[in-house]
Design a protein around this motif. Structure first.
Motif, PDB file in Angstrom:
ATOM      1  N   ASP A 265      -3.397  -4.928   1.486  1.00 23.93           N
ATOM      2  CA  ASP A 265      -2.235  -4.599   0.653  1.00 23.93           C
ATOM      3  C   ASP A 265      -1.130  -5.639   0.803  1.00 23.93           C
ATOM      4  O   ASP A 265      -0.476  -6.008  -0.178  1.00 23.93           O
ATOM      5  N   THR A 270       2.526  -7.844  -1.168  1.00 23.90           N
ATOM      6  CA  THR A 270       3.831  -8.099  -0.542  1.00 23.90           C
ATOM      7  C   THR A 270       3.947  -9.495   0.056  1.00 23.90           C
ATOM      8  O   THR A 270       4.785  -9.746   0.923  1.00 23.90           O
ATOM      9  N   THR A 293       6.849  -3.598   4.732  1.00 26.89           N
ATOM     10  CA  THR A 293       7.046  -3.129   3.360  1.00 26.89           C
ATOM     11  C   THR A 293       5.911  -2.195   2.941  1.00 26.89           C
ATOM     12  O   THR A 293       6.127  -1.195   2.252  1.00 26.89           O
ATOM     13  N   VAL A 294       4.697  -2.494   3.375  1.00 23.78           N
ATOM     14  CA  VAL A 294       3.555  -1.610   3.105  1.00 23.78           C
ATOM     15  C   VAL A 294       3.768  -0.268   3.796  1.00 23.78           C
ATOM     16  O   VAL A 294       3.477   0.797   3.236  1.00 23.78           O
ATOM     17  N   ALA A 297       6.234   1.806   1.774  1.00 22.91           N
ATOM     18  CA  ALA A 297       5.590   2.349   0.570  1.00 22.91           C
ATOM     19  C   ALA A 297       4.742   3.573   0.905  1.00 22.91           C
ATOM     20  O   ALA A 297       4.705   4.545   0.155  1.00 22.91           O
ATOM     21  N   LYS A 298       4.065   3.544   2.050  1.00 20.62           N
ATOM     22  CA  LYS A 298       3.244   4.682   2.460  1.00 20.62           C
ATOM     23  C   LYS A 298       4.095   5.893   2.808  1.00 20.62           C
ATOM     24  O   LYS A 298       3.721   7.035   2.522  1.00 20.62           O
ATOM     25  N   HIS A 301       5.519   7.548  -0.359  1.00 28.60           N
ATOM     26  CA  HIS A 301       4.494   7.984  -1.325  1.00 28.60           C
ATOM     27  C   HIS A 301       4.458   9.494  -1.541  1.00 28.60           C
ATOM     28  O   HIS A 301       4.474   9.945  -2.687  1.00 28.60           O
ATOM     29  N   ASN A 304       7.216  10.785  -3.856  1.00 27.68           N
ATOM     30  CA  ASN A 304       7.349  10.204  -5.183  1.00 27.68           C
ATOM     31  C   ASN A 304       6.727  11.125  -6.225  1.00 27.68           C
ATOM     32  O   ASN A 304       5.690  11.737  -5.995  1.00 27.68           O
ATOM     33  N   ILE A 314      -0.915   0.417  -3.429  1.00 28.64           N
ATOM     34  CA  ILE A 314       0.230  -0.477  -3.336  1.00 28.64           C
ATOM     35  C   ILE A 314       0.478  -1.181  -4.665  1.00 28.64           C
ATOM     36  O   ILE A 314       1.623  -1.464  -5.020  1.00 28.64           O
ATOM     37  N   TYR A 317       2.662   1.057  -6.874  1.00 30.75           N
ATOM     38  CA  TYR A 317       4.055   1.156  -6.455  1.00 30.75           C
ATOM     39  C   TYR A 317       4.795  -0.158  -6.654  1.00 30.75           C
ATOM     40  O   TYR A 317       5.995  -0.171  -6.956  1.00 30.75           O
ATOM     41  N   LYS A 318       4.094  -1.267  -6.500  1.00 31.60           N
ATOM     42  CA  LYS A 318       4.728  -2.552  -6.788  1.00 31.60           C
ATOM     43  C   LYS A 318       5.099  -2.633  -8.268  1.00 31.60           C
ATOM     44  O   LYS A 318       6.199  -3.066  -8.633  1.00 31.60           O
ATOM     45  N   TYR A 321       8.169  -0.272  -9.143  1.00 26.58           N
ATOM     46  CA  TYR A 321       9.485  -0.799  -8.796  1.00 26.58           C
ATOM     47  C   TYR A 321       9.837  -2.033  -9.618  1.00 26.58           C
ATOM     48  O   TYR A 321      11.017  -2.282  -9.891  1.00 26.58           O
TER      49      TYR A 321
END
Length: 358
Positions: A265, A270, A293-294, A297-298, A301, A304, A314, A317-318, A321
């Motif tokens: 990921d 990232t 950063t990963v 995101a976890k 999650h 969200n 990932i 989510y990238k 955003y």
């Protein structure tokens, strides 16, 4: 990063020079979200990098290409949770090339063990179990960790030299007998081993035996899995903690693979491979910022609203955003009122544009 912010590239470059305690930050970040069955996981990864002025540039093993390549390597210390079947990054340290280590009479495996031992106070607040793949089933890795209060779970070679422990009474003559013969992995002594049926295709046998190469007693779990083609695959998983539950030993080792997704990921989404820095501190900051950063995101999650039942992605989510960032720029530039009844559904459609559904 400067492309998507109001700050110039030099500002980020200067900030990357500053030291930051990623271990403590990530520990605090993930602690409220993990369970009780956790362990420390360790694994190195090859990083593509060129330039003769880059510190610790050397020849390292690339798992993707199955060969040794010139570049960098980072050793990731992560935490795995077998109840969540998830891995979280703690800290990544840049590996020192073997040529440099030879000058101080160290091997790369010695350095791997030292990188964990140096952080034992922080790590042992989380867990004293270290899980690593078959490469690390070496006495030069396991013995130093055990002396520092860690237990190791790993995998043995198929031709491992294992011995049954002698449990009979002392005859009273000569030196006491220690061993009761070599373990024949094709014909296990069922008076010593205990069988577990895991599912229709998988069974396991466990016992406490002695490993001659590791110079210690281990809890050996022989896992046998029957494939669809009728072939049986056998794995020798072990723990230096002989009192562990055999099923937990298997669960910890199989969960170890989740940390490979951290690397995947970070490399895909990232920018783990994208640093052009030639400073050790800046490289350290970049590698850890990418993997952290990963982590973030976890963590966000589950809260969200995109799709609570969809597996973590990932890439989704990238893109989410990125869409939100671009949409805000358009709203600011064109003076659109996004919360009006007329605009609300259009804003939502643009926000989730291109995101893969479950």
């Amino acid at each position: 990063m400067s492309r998507y912010s109001k700050h110039c590239e030099q500002r980020f470059r200067n900030r990357f020079k500053e030291r930051f305690d990623f271990m403590s930050f990530n520990s605090s970040l993930i602690t409220p979200h993990i369970g009780k069955r956790i362990a420390i996981s360790f694994d190195p990864s090859y990083i593509e990098k060129s330039g003769n002025k880059t510190p610790y540039l050397g020849s390292f093993w690339s798992g993707c290409d199955q060969c040794t390549k010139k570049g960098l390597e980072i050793a990731q210390i992560a935490l795995i949770d077998i109840d969540l079947n998830q891995s979280f990054h703690l800290e990544a340290v840049q590996s020192v090339p073997s040529k440099t280590l030879k000058t101080v009479s160290m091997s790369l495996v010695d350095w791997y063990a030292l990188s964990i031992i140096e952080r034992k106070e922080e790590l042992q607040k989380l867990s004293n179990i270290v899980v690593a793949d078959a490469f690390f089933s070496k006495t030069t890795f396991i013995q130093p960790l055990m002396k520092n209060g860690f237990h190791v779970i790993s995998k043995l070679r198929d031709d491992a030299n294992l011995r049954y422990k002698f449990t009979g009474e002392y005859s009273g003559k000569g030196r006491p007998t220690q061993w009761a013969g070599k373990v024949d992995l094709e014909n296990l002594n069922m008076n010593v081993f205990t069988q577990i049926q895991i599912n229709e295709n998988t069974q396991a046998f466990y016992a406490v035996v002695n490993s001659k190469s590791l110079k210690t007693d281990i809890l050996l779990v022989v896992e046998q899995k029957t494939e669809k083609n009728g072939k049986t695959i056998q794995r020798l998983i072990f723990s230096t903690d002989t009192k562990m539950n055999a099923l937990d030993v298997l669960a910890y080792y199989h969960c170890r693979f989740q940390m490979e997704f951290n690397f995947r990921d970070a490399k895909q989404a990232t920018g783990l491979n994208h640093s052009q820095a030639r400073d050790l501190d800046k490289l350290y900051f970049h590698f850890n910022a990418s993997l952290t950063t990963v982590n973030i995101a976890k963590i966000i999650h589950p809260s969200n609203k995109m799709n609570a039942e969809q597996p973590f992605s990932i890439a989704n989510y990238k893109l989410l955003y990125h869409n939100a960032f671009m949409l805000n720029r358009f709203i600011e530039a064109f003076g659109v009122k996004p919360k009006t009844l007329k605009s609300r559904h259009l804003v939502k459609e643009l926000l989730y544009f291109g995101i893969k559904a479950a």
